[in-house]
Every structure is written in C-alpha cells, then in structure tokens.
Design a protein around this motif. Structure first.
Motif, PDB file in Angstrom:
ATOM      1  N   ARG A  27     -34.148 -28.835  33.190  1.00 50.91           N
ATOM      2  CA  ARG A  27     -34.471 -30.116  33.809  1.00 50.91           C
ATOM      3  C   ARG A  27     -35.110 -29.789  35.155  1.00 50.91           C
ATOM      4  NH1 ARG A  27     -31.070 -35.502  33.385  1.00 50.91           N
ATOM      5  NH2 ARG A  27     -31.997 -35.175  31.318  1.00 50.91           N
ATOM      6  N   THR A  29     -37.021 -31.064  38.625  1.00 54.97           N
ATOM      7  CA  THR A  29     -37.232 -32.174  39.545  1.00 54.97           C
ATOM      8  C   THR A  29     -38.424 -31.871  40.439  1.00 54.97           C
ATOM      9  OG1 THR A  29     -34.865 -32.690  39.568  1.00 54.97           O
ATOM     10  CG2 THR A  29     -36.203 -33.608  41.344  1.00 54.97           C
ATOM     11  N   SER A  45     -45.189 -41.038  30.859  1.00 48.69           N
ATOM     12  CA  SER A  45     -45.748 -39.693  30.775  1.00 48.69           C
ATOM     13  C   SER A  45     -46.465 -39.348  32.076  1.00 48.69           C
ATOM     14  CB  SER A  45     -46.737 -39.593  29.612  1.00 48.69           C
ATOM     15  OG  SER A  45     -46.087 -39.757  28.376  1.00 48.69           O
ATOM     16  N   MET A  53     -45.376 -34.502  30.453  1.00 48.78           N
ATOM     17  CA  MET A  53     -43.930 -34.527  30.523  1.00 48.78           C
ATOM     18  C   MET A  53     -43.416 -35.963  30.609  1.00 48.78           C
ATOM     19  SD  MET A  53     -42.889 -31.465  30.290  1.00 48.78           S
ATOM     20  CE  MET A  53     -43.694 -29.862  30.234  1.00 48.78           C
ATOM     21  N   THR A  54     -42.229 -36.195  30.056  1.00 46.89           N
ATOM     22  CA  THR A  54     -41.614 -37.518  30.038  1.00 46.89           C
ATOM     23  C   THR A  54     -40.627 -37.650  31.182  1.00 46.89           C
ATOM     24  OG1 THR A  54     -41.832 -37.658  27.629  1.00 46.89           O
ATOM     25  CG2 THR A  54     -40.244 -39.136  28.676  1.00 46.89           C
ATOM     26  N   VAL A  55     -40.750 -38.720  31.944  1.00 46.27           N
ATOM     27  CA  VAL A  55     -39.853 -38.964  33.081  1.00 46.27           C
ATOM     28  C   VAL A  55     -38.468 -39.329  32.564  1.00 46.27           C
ATOM     29  CG1 VAL A  55     -39.411 -40.414  35.093  1.00 46.27           C
ATOM     30  CG2 VAL A  55     -41.768 -39.728  34.537  1.00 46.27           C
ATOM     31  N   VAL A  56     -37.454 -38.531  32.939  1.00 43.03           N
ATOM     32  CA  VAL A  56     -36.075 -38.806  32.526  1.00 43.03           C
ATOM     33  C   VAL A  56     -35.199 -39.213  33.694  1.00 43.03           C
ATOM     34  CG1 VAL A  56     -36.201 -37.288  30.518  1.00 43.03           C
ATOM     35  CG2 VAL A  56     -35.433 -36.362  32.716  1.00 43.03           C
ATOM     36  N   PHE A  65     -38.099 -34.156  34.689  1.00 47.39           N
ATOM     37  CA  PHE A  65     -38.450 -34.080  33.271  1.00 47.39           C
ATOM     38  C   PHE A  65     -37.709 -32.912  32.644  1.00 47.39           C
ATOM     39  CE2 PHE A  65     -41.591 -31.590  35.623  1.00 47.39           C
ATOM     40  CZ  PHE A  65     -41.635 -30.394  34.915  1.00 47.39           C
ATOM     41  N   ASP A  66     -37.484 -33.005  31.354  1.00 44.38           N
ATOM     42  CA  ASP A  66     -36.869 -31.918  30.594  1.00 44.38           C
ATOM     43  C   ASP A  66     -37.954 -31.140  29.874  1.00 44.38           C
ATOM     44  OD1 ASP A  66     -34.411 -32.830  31.425  1.00 44.38           O
ATOM     45  OD2 ASP A  66     -33.940 -33.852  29.534  1.00 44.38           O
TER      46      ASP A  66
END
Length: 209
Positions: A27, A29, A45, A53-56, A65-66
């Motif tokens: 993960r 940051t 995205s 990357m997908t914002v988590v 993102f992971d």
C-alpha cells in the motif's frame, strides 16, 4: 484513460506491506500538491509515473493505492519512500487531448542510456526491450513514466532491442520527475495504443504476440 500530460508531481510518503509474507504487495501513500486532489474520490483512477492505480485511501493532500507483487515486478519507481512520481487524473470527455491516448498499463521497463543537455533542451536515450522495440517509430508517441513524448530516432540493436531517442524541452523537465533521470535508471514504458492494434493486425502477428 489518460493523455500523458502530467498535471502534478507527488512524492511517495509511506510504503506498507499488505501482508507479512515475502513477495506480498504494497500500500503506497503519495503526498500531492495542495488542491490537486479536489474532485477525486475513492475508486478513482490516477496515473502514477505511468501506472494506472486505484485510489483506496483519500485525504486532502494525499492518497493511497495498492500495488500487487506482480505489478511491482513489471514497473519501476513505485515502491520507495521519497520518490518523486508523475501524477495525472483520468481524462473526461471534456479534457483536452494535448498528448496522446495513454492507458496507464505499463508495457515494460526501459533503461536510460543517456540524459544530457543539448542546447536549451535535453537528449534522453532509453534502451527498450526486444519485445517492445517494434512498436516505436520516428515521430511516433511513447509514454515514459507516464509522460507523453515524441520519438526523434530509433536505433535498432543486434539483439532485437532498440534505443529510443527523445528531446525534452525545459517545460517538461520542470513539471515532471524526468529531471531526476540519469544513466542506468529504470523507467516505465507504454507503447502507443494505435501501434499496438496495427501490430496485432499485421500478417503473422498472432504468432509473435
């Protein structure tokens, strides 16, 4: 989908292993400039140095993102704190397409052979792997760390790899992380989307892809 026109440079502030096992994903940051994340949401995205990357996780000036172990093995510059990363939010139907169509899917990792000033600009030479070399052409498009660039020359090598030559103007260096490049540095590469489809339609292409 993206344009390859970088709108901000962020910095990786924290990297956390997702699982204690070796080979697990991370993960990551990223600290972004003030107000750059305005309008962004969870699940959006963002192109991070060429990788979609997908914002988590989302804060006022940071997002996370992971990234899987598989993606880490096929990209460069996404796993170390303090690394500068190029940022672009996904385009909309009203976005100016000033660069070229960039998917954010890294096709391979290239290696910087030269990065040197030439007059007011800089000459960047990147060795691209053999499986990608045929996609690059004079005056064609390439994405290097997510930046839309124009190919000035392609030198084919005897091992089927190639060296791609690019001219970088001062504005590009000032507004991306490309100013940190040096010989030997790994960079994320994405081939032109149109070139990919043309190659697929050529006779014998299915045997080569």
């Amino acid at each position: 989908m993206f344009t390859g026109l970088i709108t901000a440079v962020g910095r990786i502030s924290h990297v956390q292993t997702l699982q204690p096992d070796a080979g697990a994903g991370l993960r990551v940051t990223v600290q972004a400039p003030a107000d750059w994340l305005r309008g962004a949401g969870l699940g959006d995205s963002i192109c991070v140095s060429g990788a979609c990357m997908t914002v988590v996780e989302l804060g006022a000036e940071s997002f996370a993102f992971d990234v899987s172990a598989e993606s880490l093995a096929r990209t460069a510059g996404l796993d170390a704190p303090a690394t500068l990363v190029n940022l672009e939010q996904s385009l909309t139907l009203s976005t100016k397409l000033g660069g070229h169509l960039v998917t954010g899917h890294v096709d391979g990792v290239g290696r910087v052979e030269a990065f040197e000033p030439v007059g007011e600009s800089w000459h960047l030479a990147v060795r691209v792997p053999a499986e990608l070399a045929r996609f690059f052409a004079y005056k064609g498009s390439i994405a290097v760390n997510g930046v839309s660039l124009t190919v000035n020359r392609v030198d084919d090598a005897s091992d089927a790899s190639a060296t791609v030559h690019i001219n970088l103007i001062p504005h590009t260096l000032q507004h991306t992380n490309l100013h940190t490049l040096q010989a030997g540095r790994a960079v994320n590469l994405e081939v032109d989307l149109i070139a990919r489809y043309v190659a697929r339609m050529l006779p014998g292409a299915r045997d080569a892809t």
